[in-house]
Design a protein around this motif. Structure first.
Motif, PDB file in Angstrom:
ATOM      1  N   VAL A  36     -37.514 -37.684 -38.989  1.00 59.01           N
ATOM      2  CA  VAL A  36     -37.717 -36.982 -40.254  1.00 59.01           C
ATOM      3  C   VAL A  36     -36.522 -37.191 -41.173  1.00 59.01           C
ATOM      4  CG1 VAL A  36     -38.086 -34.733 -41.326  1.00 59.01           C
ATOM      5  CG2 VAL A  36     -39.201 -35.265 -39.160  1.00 59.01           C
ATOM      6  N   THR A  37     -35.323 -37.219 -40.584  1.00 56.25           N
ATOM      7  CA  THR A  37     -34.121 -37.471 -41.386  1.00 56.25           C
ATOM      8  C   THR A  37     -34.151 -38.868 -41.992  1.00 56.25           C
ATOM      9  OG1 THR A  37     -32.859 -36.000 -39.930  1.00 56.25           O
ATOM     10  CG2 THR A  37     -31.600 -37.475 -41.358  1.00 56.25           C
ATOM     11  N   LEU A  38     -34.559 -39.863 -41.207  1.00 63.74           N
ATOM     12  CA  LEU A  38     -34.658 -41.232 -41.720  1.00 63.74           C
ATOM     13  C   LEU A  38     -35.705 -41.328 -42.822  1.00 63.74           C
ATOM     14  CD1 LEU A  38     -34.011 -44.251 -41.670  1.00 63.74           C
ATOM     15  CD2 LEU A  38     -35.628 -44.489 -39.772  1.00 63.74           C
ATOM     16  N   ALA A  39     -36.798 -40.580 -42.696  1.00 57.86           N
ATOM     17  CA  ALA A  39     -37.852 -40.626 -43.711  1.00 57.86           C
ATOM     18  C   ALA A  39     -37.314 -40.267 -45.085  1.00 57.86           C
ATOM     19  CB  ALA A  39     -38.985 -39.679 -43.337  1.00 57.86           C
ATOM     20  N   ARG A  40     -36.262 -39.460 -45.118  1.00 54.55           N
ATOM     21  CA  ARG A  40     -35.668 -39.080 -46.396  1.00 54.55           C
ATOM     22  C   ARG A  40     -35.042 -40.279 -47.116  1.00 54.55           C
ATOM     23  NH1 ARG A  40     -31.291 -34.175 -47.282  1.00 54.55           N
ATOM     24  NH2 ARG A  40     -30.715 -34.712 -49.408  1.00 54.55           N
ATOM     25  N   PHE A  41     -34.586 -41.276 -46.361  1.00 50.28           N
ATOM     26  CA  PHE A  41     -33.817 -42.369 -46.952  1.00 50.28           C
ATOM     27  C   PHE A  41     -34.516 -43.724 -46.948  1.00 50.28           C
ATOM     28  CE2 PHE A  41     -30.746 -39.584 -44.573  1.00 50.28           C
ATOM     29  CZ  PHE A  41     -30.302 -38.881 -45.677  1.00 50.28           C
ATOM     30  N   ILE A  42     -35.465 -43.942 -46.018  1.00 49.06           N
ATOM     31  CA  ILE A  42     -35.890 -45.302 -45.701  1.00 49.06           C
ATOM     32  C   ILE A  42     -36.499 -46.034 -46.897  1.00 49.06           C
ATOM     33  CG2 ILE A  42     -38.155 -44.580 -44.838  1.00 49.06           C
ATOM     34  CD1 ILE A  42     -37.767 -46.769 -42.646  1.00 49.06           C
ATOM     35  N   TRP A  43     -37.296 -45.352 -47.739  1.00 50.22           N
ATOM     36  CA  TRP A  43     -37.865 -45.991 -48.911  1.00 50.22           C
ATOM     37  C   TRP A  43     -37.121 -45.619 -50.191  1.00 50.22           C
ATOM     38  CZ3 TRP A  43     -40.500 -49.891 -47.535  1.00 50.22           C
ATOM     39  CH2 TRP A  43     -41.351 -49.856 -46.438  1.00 50.22           C
ATOM     40  N   ALA A  44     -36.058 -44.855 -50.060  1.00 52.87           N
ATOM     41  CA  ALA A  44     -35.313 -44.434 -51.245  1.00 52.87           C
ATOM     42  C   ALA A  44     -34.409 -45.544 -51.788  1.00 52.87           C
ATOM     43  CB  ALA A  44     -34.475 -43.197 -50.934  1.00 52.87           C
ATOM     44  N   SER A  45     -33.950 -46.434 -50.912  1.00 53.66           N
ATOM     45  CA  SER A  45     -33.040 -47.500 -51.355  1.00 53.66           C
ATOM     46  C   SER A  45     -33.659 -48.403 -52.421  1.00 53.66           C
ATOM     47  CB  SER A  45     -32.581 -48.334 -50.156  1.00 53.66           C
ATOM     48  OG  SER A  45     -31.834 -47.555 -49.251  1.00 53.66           O
ATOM     49  N   ALA A 104     -22.165 -36.605 -43.816  1.00 51.74           N
ATOM     50  CA  ALA A 104     -22.379 -35.161 -43.959  1.00 51.74           C
ATOM     51  C   ALA A 104     -23.818 -34.862 -44.341  1.00 51.74           C
ATOM     52  CB  ALA A 104     -21.417 -34.585 -44.999  1.00 51.74           C
ATOM     53  N   GLN A 105     -24.426 -35.696 -45.193  1.00 49.73           N
ATOM     54  CA  GLN A 105     -25.801 -35.446 -45.604  1.00 49.73           C
ATOM     55  C   GLN A 105     -26.784 -35.695 -44.463  1.00 49.73           C
ATOM     56  OE1 GLN A 105     -27.505 -37.798 -48.883  1.00 49.73           O
ATOM     57  NE2 GLN A 105     -28.141 -35.869 -49.799  1.00 49.73           N
ATOM     58  N   ILE A 106     -26.500 -36.679 -43.623  1.00 43.99           N
ATOM     59  CA  ILE A 106     -27.343 -36.903 -42.449  1.00 43.99           C
ATOM     60  C   ILE A 106     -27.316 -35.671 -41.547  1.00 43.99           C
ATOM     61  CG2 ILE A 106     -27.539 -38.205 -40.296  1.00 43.99           C
ATOM     62  CD1 ILE A 106     -26.650 -40.686 -41.834  1.00 43.99           C
ATOM     63  N   LEU A 107     -26.106 -35.149 -41.287  1.00 47.18           N
ATOM     64  CA  LEU A 107     -25.970 -33.954 -40.454  1.00 47.18           C
ATOM     65  C   LEU A 107     -26.681 -32.757 -41.083  1.00 47.18           C
ATOM     66  CD1 LEU A 107     -24.767 -32.358 -38.088  1.00 47.18           C
ATOM     67  CD2 LEU A 107     -22.671 -32.092 -39.453  1.00 47.18           C
ATOM     68  N   ALA A 108     -26.482 -32.572 -42.394  1.00 47.38           N
ATOM     69  CA  ALA A 108     -27.096 -31.437 -43.085  1.00 47.38           C
ATOM     70  C   ALA A 108     -28.620 -31.511 -43.018  1.00 47.38           C
ATOM     71  CB  ALA A 108     -26.634 -31.409 -44.538  1.00 47.38           C
ATOM     72  N   THR A 109     -29.171 -32.712 -43.209  1.00 43.60           N
ATOM     73  CA  THR A 109     -30.620 -32.881 -43.180  1.00 43.60           C
ATOM     74  C   THR A 109     -31.171 -32.621 -41.785  1.00 43.60           C
ATOM     75  OG1 THR A 109     -30.469 -34.525 -44.948  1.00 43.60           O
ATOM     76  CG2 THR A 109     -32.518 -34.459 -43.694  1.00 43.60           C
ATOM     77  N   ALA A 110     -30.470 -33.103 -40.760  1.00 40.54           N
ATOM     78  CA  ALA A 110     -30.914 -32.874 -39.385  1.00 40.54           C
ATOM     79  C   ALA A 110     -30.937 -31.381 -39.060  1.00 40.54           C
ATOM     80  CB  ALA A 110     -30.001 -33.618 -38.413  1.00 40.54           C
ATOM     81  N   LEU A 111     -29.913 -30.650 -39.489  1.00 41.20           N
ATOM     82  CA  LEU A 111     -29.880 -29.206 -39.258  1.00 41.20           C
ATOM     83  C   LEU A 111     -30.982 -28.496 -40.033  1.00 41.20           C
ATOM     84  CD1 LEU A 111     -26.025 -28.549 -39.318  1.00 41.20           C
ATOM     85  CD2 LEU A 111     -27.546 -28.479 -37.336  1.00 41.20           C
TER      86      LEU A 111
END
Length: 290
Positions: A33-42, A77-84
């Motif tokens: 779910v954390t990766l989904a936040r970034f994978i198509w955002a680039s 930090a954003q990866i950690l925050a999103t996972a939490l």
């Protein structure tokens, strides 16, 4: 005052991103779910940066060690925050879990003053304090019976988000490019680093999660698009105004989340939740007047 519409855009898109993330978390683990936040955002971030240079040409950035440190710190930090944040979705209902992470505004105000010499007016501090009280109400906590796992996870997520925001702002300032090009470069580099790190980790440790995301293309794309547009709003606003003010106003996201939670996810909130949301509105008004 441009920071205000950019912040409202960010809050609106983040509310939808969180809703889609919660849906995805029912079928995919935290890392996925954390990766989904970034994978198509680039690709979207590249397109946005290209459009800015096409609209208003500017010099290319000159990177240095300080800039790289801020980018790496913000990305991790954003990866950690999103996972939490995703873990919070699994412990309490959607609006309350995300509301707890709004402690980010209070923590950003304190850390900004202590570490980055930011200054706030008394009215701004009042808005930040009201936002902190609202977070306490939204957590569902009481003096007699505290939900420690939720409280600690919410505060941890808020702290990680606060550090992300502060480092993003510093990276934009260090870069020294005109508005809004600096924020766009920071956005692109942070998202690229996050995507590469998570892809590498999952490829080595958890390949089934990558397959699970591939099998849910629509929901994954929705999370990424909402995240990218929201990040454009956050990064741009924070390049114009202090993180504490931006994030306190950004708490209106919880109002959007309440509407999504009530009318789409069919979740119910108790009386304290509504009082907390009312305090968030007052806090937002205070920081706008400040």
């Amino acid at each position: 005052m441009l920071w205000i519409p950019f912040t409202l855009l960010a809050a609106f898109m983040q509310a939808w991103r969180n809703a889609f993330q919660k849906q995805l978390s029912k079928e995919v683990n935290v890392a996925g779910v954390t990766l989904a936040r970034f994978i198509w955002a680039s690709p979207l971030a590249v397109l946005y940066l290209w459009a800015l240079y096409h609209w208003q040409p500017a010099a290319l950035p000159q990177f240095n060690g300080h800039f790289a440190a801020f980018i790496i710190g913000a990305a991790l930090a954003q990866i950690l925050a999103t996972a939490l944040m995703v873990k919070l979705f699994m412990l309490r209902n959607y609006a309350i879990g995300a509301g707890l992470a709004k402690s980010e505004a209070v923590l950003a105000a304190v850390l900004g003053v202590l570490l980055f010499s930011e200054t706030l007016t008394p009215l701004a501090w009042l808005g930040v304090a009201l936002g902190g009280g609202a977070v306490f109400l939204l957590s569902g906590a009481s003096l007699r019976q505290l939900s420690w796992p939720v409280m600690l996870m919410g505060l941890g997520s808020g702290l990680a988000f606060a550090l992300t925001s502060l480092w993003v702002r510093q990276a934009s300032l260090v870069l020294g490019l005109p508005f809004p090009h600096g924020a766009a470069w920071v956005l692109l580099l942070v998202i690229l680093l996050q995507t590469l790190l998570l892809l590498l980790w999952l490829a080595l440790k958890d390949q089934p999660t990558l397959v699970a995301l591939w099998q849910r293309p629509k929901l994954t794309l929705l999370v990424s698009v909402c995240s990218c547009i929201g990040s454009i709003g956050w990064f741009t606003a924070m390049s114009l105004e202090s993180v504490a003010l931006v994030k306190t106003l950004g708490q209106v996201e919880v109002l959007f989340m309440l509407l999504i939670s009530a009318f789409i996810l069919k979740e119910k909130l108790v009386r304290n939740d509504h009082l907390g949301l009312a305090l968030l509105v007052v806090a937002a008004i205070c920081v706008m007047w400040a």
